[in-house]
Design a protein around this motif. Structure first.
Motif, PDB file in Angstrom:
ATOM      1  N   ASP A 248       0.819  -1.208   0.000  1.00 34.93           N
ATOM      2  CA  ASP A 248       0.000   0.000   0.000  1.00 34.93           C
ATOM      3  C   ASP A 248       0.855   1.262   0.000  1.00 34.93           C
ATOM      4  OD1 ASP A 248      -2.381  -1.355  -0.109  1.00 34.93           O
ATOM      5  OD2 ASP A 248      -2.807  -1.206   2.037  1.00 34.93           O
ATOM      6  N   ARG A 249       1.957   1.230   0.751  1.00 37.78           N
ATOM      7  CA  ARG A 249       2.863   2.381   0.748  1.00 37.78           C
ATOM      8  C   ARG A 249       3.523   2.557  -0.613  1.00 37.78           C
ATOM      9  NH1 ARG A 249       0.672   1.871   4.786  1.00 37.78           N
ATOM     10  NH2 ARG A 249      -0.675   3.387   3.807  1.00 37.78           N
ATOM     11  N   LEU A 250       3.960   1.450  -1.208  1.00 35.88           N
ATOM     12  CA  LEU A 250       4.639   1.530  -2.509  1.00 35.88           C
ATOM     13  C   LEU A 250       3.722   2.110  -3.571  1.00 35.88           C
ATOM     14  CD1 LEU A 250       6.529  -1.880  -2.485  1.00 35.88           C
ATOM     15  CD2 LEU A 250       7.593   0.382  -2.611  1.00 35.88           C
ATOM     16  N   TRP A 251       2.460   1.708  -3.557  1.00 33.43           N
ATOM     17  CA  TRP A 251       1.533   2.167  -4.593  1.00 33.43           C
ATOM     18  C   TRP A 251       0.868   3.489  -4.241  1.00 33.43           C
ATOM     19  CZ3 TRP A 251       1.286   0.479  -9.392  1.00 33.43           C
ATOM     20  CH2 TRP A 251       1.812  -0.789  -9.682  1.00 33.43           C
ATOM     21  N   GLY A 252       0.669   3.745  -2.938  1.00 36.16           N
ATOM     22  CA  GLY A 252      -0.022   4.967  -2.535  1.00 36.16           C
ATOM     23  C   GLY A 252       0.877   6.186  -2.467  1.00 36.16           C
ATOM     24  N   GLU A 253       2.146   5.979  -2.073  1.00 36.50           N
ATOM     25  CA  GLU A 253       3.041   7.112  -1.858  1.00 36.50           C
ATOM     26  C   GLU A 253       4.354   7.003  -2.632  1.00 36.50           C
ATOM     27  OE1 GLU A 253       3.720   7.203   2.350  1.00 36.50           O
ATOM     28  OE2 GLU A 253       1.646   6.667   2.788  1.00 36.50           O
TER      29      GLU A 253
END
Length: 201
Positions: free
Chosen positions: A66-71
């Motif tokens: 989620d961090r890789l894709w969101g931010e």
């Protein structure tokens, strides 16, 4: 392949993606022939040449993703196998990431960050087949091995150790926050999580 991939659905590699996976093995033609006969069968592939793999517990791995894709910049191929999230990374990542985790004191010295298994030269991982498998336990269950972000090219972008460390640190902070509530088993009628693959670097 669509440029937007629902996170909760199994996907299959393209023919080029399957060829890239097979290229990691000692006998790529044998791997390709095996998948031609049994496309749903998982295969054990060596790490260290075409890719390294960082393995995380499923929930923490989901937070990292989620961090890789969101931010961040997105991810390379990602699979799930027996409750572990497998992030395919650039060759050399396993050794360097292990050193960075120790240096940053995130390597198991705090209960917030679970140990990340770094697979590089001399290691091998089980990857899902080239075709999605049907759940073995009926509707609503998940296959033992599946692609979350399937390889779609012979030269996929693969994150390096700094990117993976960045995602792990932010996932740890998210896990520590009482405001974060995440479920990897959403209700069947909930909209699928989508990642825009076109954003990958």
């Amino acid at each position: 392949m669509s440029s937007r991939l629902p996170f909760t659905e199994p996907f299959r590699p393209t023919s080029e993606g399957a060829a890239w996976l097979a290229s990691a093995g000692t006998y790529p033609r044998s791997t390709a022939a095996h998948w031609a006969e049994r496309p749903a069968a998982p295969v054990v592939l060596p790490c260290g040449t075409a890719f390294d793999v960082v393995s995380a517990p499923a929930i923490f791995g989901r937070l990292m993703l989620d961090r890789l894709w969101g931010e961040g910049p997105g991810s390379g191929p990602v699979a799930e196998h027996r409750g572990r999230m497998l992030l395919f990374t650039a060759p050399g990542t396993a050794r360097r990431l292990a050193a960075l985790l120790d240096w940053e004191e995130w390597g198991g010295r705090t209960p917030v960050v679970p140990p990340l298994l770094c697979h590089g030269p001399g290691d091998a991982v089980t990857v899902p087949g080239s075709s999605p498998t049907a759940p073995a336990a009926g509707p609503g269950s998940r296959p033992e091995s599946r692609w979350l972000v399937a390889p779609d090219t012979r030269h996929p972008w693969l994150p390096g150790p700094e990117v993976v460390l960045w995602a792990a640190v932010r996932a740890a902070r998210a896990a520590a926050s009482s405001a974060v509530r995440i479920s990897i088993f959403p209700p069947a009628d909930q909209d699928a999580k989508v990642y825009d693959v076109s954003r990958r670097r």
